[in-house]
Scaffold this active site. Sequence first.
Site, PDB file in Angstrom:
ATOM      1  CG  ASP A  24      67.820  72.628  36.069  1.00  0.00           C
ATOM      2  OD1 ASP A  24      66.798  72.532  36.766  1.00  0.00           O
ATOM      3  OD2 ASP A  24      68.936  72.229  36.446  1.00  0.00           O
ATOM      4  CG  ASN A  72      62.346  65.011  36.196  1.00  0.00           C
ATOM      5  OD1 ASN A  72      62.399  65.449  35.055  1.00  0.00           O
ATOM      6  ND2 ASN A  72      63.233  65.354  37.115  1.00  0.00           N
TER       7      ASN A  72
HETATM    8  C1  FPP Z   1      63.488  71.430  35.783  1.00  0.00           C
HETATM    9  O1  FPP Z   1      63.397  72.521  36.683  1.00  0.00           O
HETATM   10  C2  FPP Z   1      62.298  71.401  34.954  1.00  0.00           C
HETATM   11  C3  FPP Z   1      61.451  70.330  34.832  1.00  0.00           C
HETATM   12  C4  FPP Z   1      61.656  69.040  35.505  1.00  0.00           C
HETATM   13  C5  FPP Z   1      60.218  70.423  34.022  1.00  0.00           C
HETATM   14  C6  FPP Z   1      60.427  71.140  32.729  1.00  0.00           C
HETATM   15  C7  FPP Z   1      59.137  71.345  32.070  1.00  0.00           C
HETATM   16  C8  FPP Z   1      58.827  72.461  31.373  1.00  0.00           C
HETATM   17  C9  FPP Z   1      59.765  73.586  31.186  1.00  0.00           C
HETATM   18  C10 FPP Z   1      57.509  72.580  30.714  1.00  0.00           C
HETATM   19  C11 FPP Z   1      57.424  71.561  29.639  1.00  0.00           C
HETATM   20  C12 FPP Z   1      56.260  71.771  28.804  1.00  0.00           C
HETATM   21  C13 FPP Z   1      55.616  70.770  28.184  1.00  0.00           C
HETATM   22  C14 FPP Z   1      54.561  71.111  27.252  1.00  0.00           C
HETATM   23  C15 FPP Z   1      55.944  69.349  28.440  1.00  0.00           C
HETATM   24  P1  FPP Z   1      63.386  72.233  38.233  1.00  0.00           P
HETATM   25  O2  FPP Z   1      61.988  72.016  38.681  1.00  0.00           O
HETATM   26  O3  FPP Z   1      64.310  71.091  38.530  1.00  0.00           O
HETATM   27  O4  FPP Z   1      63.954  73.559  38.798  1.00  0.00           O
HETATM   28  P2  FPP Z   1      64.822  73.721  40.135  1.00  0.00           P
HETATM   29  O5  FPP Z   1      66.122  73.018  39.871  1.00  0.00           O
HETATM   30  O6  FPP Z   1      64.973  75.200  40.251  1.00  0.00           O
HETATM   31  O7  FPP Z   1      64.043  73.121  41.248  1.00  0.00           O
END
Ligand code: FPP
Length: 248
Positions: A24, A72
């Site tokens: 996250d 998501n």
């Molecule tokens: C949450 O951070 C993260 C995600 C929803 C996506 C996670 C994906 C990756 C780390 C890459 C995965 C790689 C592959 C190959 C599938 P957020 O966007 O909610 O962060 P925030 O809370 O700061 O907005």
Amino acid sequence: MFGFKNKEDESSLQVPKHIGIIMDGNGRWAKTRMQPRVLGHKAGMEALQEVAKAASRMGVQVLTVYAFSTENWSRPEKEVKFIMNLPVEFYDRYVPELHRQGVKIQMIGDVDRLPAATSDSLRRAEELTADNQGMILNFALNYGGRAELTKAVQKIVKQVQVGALEADQVTDQVISSHLYTGVLPEEVRDPELIIRTSGEMRLSNFMPWQSAYSEFYFTDTLWPDFDAQSLEEAVQEYNRRNRRFGGV
Ligand code: FPP
């Protein structure tokens, strides 16, 4: 080599067999750099490959990474599209090296509902690495813990209806084997350690059944900044916990 400060730490260190990570903070990481959110996801993918290699070197047997939840999909279309393309890029850029390290790639979640290019890349990675004997890198994609339990209940009820199973034969073990994680070896199905980055302290529908006895490690580090050293610190903290499983 696991870089502990002194030999004593290293020799007495217990490495969790299964670690789950809720990755996250990608969006906030990008925001602090005045970059679009998607660049945070790209940096998150790079962190993921580094942490996967470190976990594999450390002797972790299963690393489950929560890459996309069933919730998501409500994100802006452009962002969802970008995240869905990451497995394609991951396959080209990082899978060859993970394969050389003997890492076996698997996935859990409602994979059939992913865009074809996304699921194709993951399936190719699974096929390429199917015979590897090293760490299992388990992608939770379009994963939701309640949906997983609901599906398991539906499958079990059907077996009871056709008389293949008696109601009182439905044990913890039967439920566990019908979850998505039922594809993992039985002794490593449940994570001993769950890490969540970015200061949030909740599970967000990640492995509600499997986490019954997990240790939780929360860190303010945003996922793209989480690295091999951060993983090591989480494992050291895990070693300071006293796991009693309800005993004394
Ligand atoms: C949450 O951070 C993260 C995600 C929803 C996506 C996670 C994906 C990756 C780390 C890459 C995965 C790689 C592959 C190959 C599938 P957020 O966007 O909610 O962060 P925030 O809370 O700061 O907005």
